[in-house]
Design a protein around this motif. Structure first.
Motif, PDB file in Angstrom:
ATOM      1  N   GLY A 123       0.826  -0.929   0.326  1.00  0.00           N
ATOM      2  CA  GLY A 123       0.039   0.142  -0.261  1.00  0.00           C
ATOM      3  C   GLY A 123       1.128   1.267   0.371  1.00  0.00           C
ATOM      4  O   GLY A 123       2.002   1.266   0.299  1.00  0.00           O
ATOM      5  N   HIS A 124       0.506   2.222  -0.806  1.00  0.00           N
ATOM      6  CA  HIS A 124       0.971   3.398  -0.201  1.00  0.00           C
ATOM      7  C   HIS A 124       0.630   4.078   0.017  1.00  0.00           C
ATOM      8  O   HIS A 124      -0.999   4.375   0.082  1.00  0.00           O
ATOM      9  CB  HIS A 124       0.959   3.893  -2.319  1.00  0.00           C
ATOM     10  CG  HIS A 124       1.544   5.449  -2.640  1.00  0.00           C
ATOM     11  ND1 HIS A 124       1.171   6.636  -3.260  1.00  0.00           N
ATOM     12  CD2 HIS A 124       2.542   6.386  -1.323  1.00  0.00           C
ATOM     13  CE1 HIS A 124       1.508   7.134  -2.944  1.00  0.00           C
ATOM     14  NE2 HIS A 124       2.144   7.328  -2.363  1.00  0.00           N
ATOM     15  N   ILE A 125       0.750   4.698   1.307  1.00  0.00           N
ATOM     16  CA  ILE A 125       0.279   6.112   2.249  1.00  0.00           C
ATOM     17  C   ILE A 125       0.818   7.344   2.056  1.00  0.00           C
ATOM     18  O   ILE A 125       1.839   7.427   2.208  1.00  0.00           O
ATOM     19  CB  ILE A 125       1.064   5.365   3.846  1.00  0.00           C
ATOM     20  CG1 ILE A 125      -0.146   4.025   4.357  1.00  0.00           C
ATOM     21  CG2 ILE A 125       0.328   6.658   5.162  1.00  0.00           C
ATOM     22  CD1 ILE A 125       0.851   3.640   5.554  1.00  0.00           C
ATOM     23  N   LYS A 126      -0.539   7.851   1.647  1.00  0.00           N
ATOM     24  CA  LYS A 126      -0.464   9.610   1.750  1.00  0.00           C
ATOM     25  C   LYS A 126      -0.048  10.572   2.352  1.00  0.00           C
ATOM     26  O   LYS A 126      -0.812  10.155   3.971  1.00  0.00           O
ATOM     27  CB  LYS A 126      -0.670   9.902   0.212  1.00  0.00           C
ATOM     28  CG  LYS A 126      -1.244   9.266  -0.771  1.00  0.00           C
ATOM     29  CD  LYS A 126      -2.397   9.740  -1.962  1.00  0.00           C
ATOM     30  CE  LYS A 126      -2.718   8.467  -3.599  1.00  0.00           C
ATOM     31  NZ  LYS A 126      -3.595   8.781  -4.213  1.00  0.00           N
ATOM     32  N   THR A 127       0.498  11.590   2.251  1.00  0.00           N
ATOM     33  CA  THR A 127       0.777  12.788   3.045  1.00  0.00           C
ATOM     34  C   THR A 127      -0.290  13.041   4.245  1.00  0.00           C
ATOM     35  O   THR A 127      -0.580  13.201   5.309  1.00  0.00           O
ATOM     36  CB  THR A 127       1.176  14.034   3.157  1.00  0.00           C
ATOM     37  OG1 THR A 127      -0.192  14.259   2.155  1.00  0.00           O
ATOM     38  CG2 THR A 127       2.331  13.633   1.897  1.00  0.00           C
ATOM     39  N   ASP A 128      -1.615  12.918   3.180  1.00  0.00           N
ATOM     40  CA  ASP A 128      -3.536  12.945   3.899  1.00  0.00           C
ATOM     41  C   ASP A 128      -3.649  11.451   4.201  1.00  0.00           C
ATOM     42  O   ASP A 128      -4.767  11.372   6.083  1.00  0.00           O
ATOM     43  CB  ASP A 128      -3.998  13.067   3.480  1.00  0.00           C
ATOM     44  CG  ASP A 128      -4.209  12.627   2.152  1.00  0.00           C
ATOM     45  OD1 ASP A 128      -3.955  11.520   2.556  1.00  0.00           O
ATOM     46  OD2 ASP A 128      -5.434  12.877   1.173  1.00  0.00           O
ATOM     47  N   GLY A 129      -2.640  10.527   5.074  1.00  0.00           N
ATOM     48  CA  GLY A 129      -2.720   9.187   5.921  1.00  0.00           C
ATOM     49  C   GLY A 129      -3.849   8.092   4.961  1.00  0.00           C
ATOM     50  O   GLY A 129      -3.558   7.119   5.629  1.00  0.00           O
ATOM     51  N   SER A 130      -4.583   9.032   3.673  1.00  0.00           N
ATOM     52  CA  SER A 130      -5.453   7.569   3.109  1.00  0.00           C
ATOM     53  C   SER A 130      -4.175   6.755   2.834  1.00  0.00           C
ATOM     54  O   SER A 130      -3.091   6.674   2.225  1.00  0.00           O
ATOM     55  CB  SER A 130      -6.165   8.573   1.394  1.00  0.00           C
ATOM     56  OG  SER A 130      -5.195   9.334   0.641  1.00  0.00           O
ATOM     57  N   GLU A 131      -4.573   4.786   2.083  1.00  0.00           N
ATOM     58  CA  GLU A 131      -3.963   4.515   1.727  1.00  0.00           C
ATOM     59  C   GLU A 131      -4.501   3.849   0.324  1.00  0.00           C
ATOM     60  O   GLU A 131      -5.804   3.411  -0.015  1.00  0.00           O
ATOM     61  CB  GLU A 131      -3.523   3.430   2.658  1.00  0.00           C
ATOM     62  CG  GLU A 131      -2.384   2.540   2.203  1.00  0.00           C
ATOM     63  CD  GLU A 131      -2.360   1.356   2.914  1.00  0.00           C
ATOM     64  OE1 GLU A 131      -2.218   0.988   2.672  1.00  0.00           O
ATOM     65  OE2 GLU A 131      -2.451   1.470   4.814  1.00  0.00           O
TER      66      GLU A 131
END
Length: 371
Positions: free
Chosen positions: A275-283
């Motif tokens: 999974g790719h976790i983005k800066t806003d916390g979404s994955e």
């Protein structure tokens, strides 16, 4: 030639010099050994050692039942090179009277247009490893014991003898894991007490080729391959990413669609995950093969398969399940939901115990539900 073709030529050259130095030290020690015992005696020892190893392998194979074992498994799709995955077949012939095991990998697809093809050396070694997992644990692994294992390969095969222009850049993982798993688990077809369950297939979870610039070294460029988890053991979760400058990450995985298969009634392993976790916390879930550029505050999360099950979990001794809970190998919830073992008390104060009556009822209900 190597310096021109390898991504980090200076680092490679340092590794090369280290290996060369180790080989030279070994050469000197070998000369000292020969000077001490004499050339004739050392040569005879080598012959005797290999012959001893072969006798050990012969005796170990003679203890096995005779049989022809065929095992199949599908390697996950890897876009865009392998959109439908590829099924691999392993045939194991056990001949106790002759003391021979033959592993036939010839009935498999041709080489594919990706680096997943096995080299001849890897295909042979993977099959031998799968066989030796089922023999005596202290059996010497050398050219002597290998005489008792016959490996059949064919040219231009994905798990055989590759031919130009096909690439084998991932030959030590991916298909290699499939061949080892299929070979070692094929022996379970001999019955309870034989063979092994299938091990980790998410061979590259937590592994990646990373590149970028290093702010700690004045923006110097870097590229390297990192392993932050190893396969073959329990399922593991790893999260990593850059602290400062962007990082380009290339990962290759497996077992997300076709996890290691359980044997003799055991459950399949969990599916792997990237999974790719983005800066806003979404994955966002990622495919098996992917290249990402991560900024500061972004991460990749990889979850390993772990191994599959061996045997019906409802037949596992309740006391063994209790011990697993105490050792924190499994949770109390898993003990009840998977093994049908109901516990009372608390591990913290030493009162944790098996509720025999409730466990028997739980297991009966689970069997009825499965039927």
């Amino acid at each position: 030639m190597c310096r021109r073709r390898i991504r980090v030529p200076d680092q490679w050259y340092g590794d090369y010099l280290s290996q060369l130095g180790a080989a030279r030290i070994g050469e000197r020690r070998l000369k000292e050994f020969v000077d001490k015992y004499g050339m004739a005696r050392v040569r005879q020892f080598i012959v005797d050692w290999f012959d001893y190893a072969e006798r050990r392998a012969l005796h170990a194979i003679q203890k096995l039942p005779k049989g022809t074992l065929i095992n199949k498994m599908t390697h996950d799709p890897v876009e865009p090179f392998l959109p439908e995955g590829v099924e691999i077949t392993v045939k194991v012939e056990i001949e106790p009277e002759a003391g021979m095991v033959t592993v036939d990998l010839r009935d498999n697809p041709d080489c594919i247009d990706a680096g997943l093809n096995l080299t001849e050396a890897c295909a042979s070694a993977n099959a031998i490893q799968g066989v030796f997992e089922n023999l005596e644990p202290d059996l010497p692994a050398n050219a002597g014991s290998f005489r008792r294992v016959n490996i059949l390969l064919r040219e231009n095969c994905v798990v055989g003898i590759p031919r130009f222009p096909h690439c084998c850049s991932l030959a030590t993982t991916s298909m290699a894991d499939v061949v080892v798993n299929l070979t070692q688990s094929a022996f379970t077809q001999l019955g309870d007490g034989y063979g092994m369950s299938q091990g980790n297939l998410c061979f590259a979870a937590g592994m990646g080729v990373i590149s970028g610039i290093d702010w700690r070294r004045g923006g110097e460029e870097y590229i390297n391959q990192v392993y932050v988890m190893g396969g073959g053991g329990p399922a593991t979760e790893v999260v990593f990413g850059p602290r400062h400058d962007p990082m380009t990450l290339s990962i290759m995985g497996g077992g997300a669609i076709n996890p290691p298969l359980g044997v003799l009634g055991g459950r399949n392993a969990n599916n792997s995950y990237h999974g790719h976790i983005k800066t806003d916390g979404s994955e966002e879930s990622q495919p098996n093969g992917v290249m990402l550029t991560l900024g500061a505050g972004e991460f990749v999360r990889s979850i390993d398969n772990g191994g599959s099950g061996y045997g019906d979990p409802l037949l596992r001794r309740t006391e063994a399940v209790l011990e697993d809970v105490v050792e924190k190998f499994v949770t109390r919830q898993t003990a009840e939901e998977l093994y049908g073992v109901v516990l009372t008390g608390d591990a913290a104060d030493g009162t944790l115990a098996v509720d025999d009556r409730a466990s028997a009822a739980r297991r009966d209900a689970m069997r009825e539900s499965a039927a």
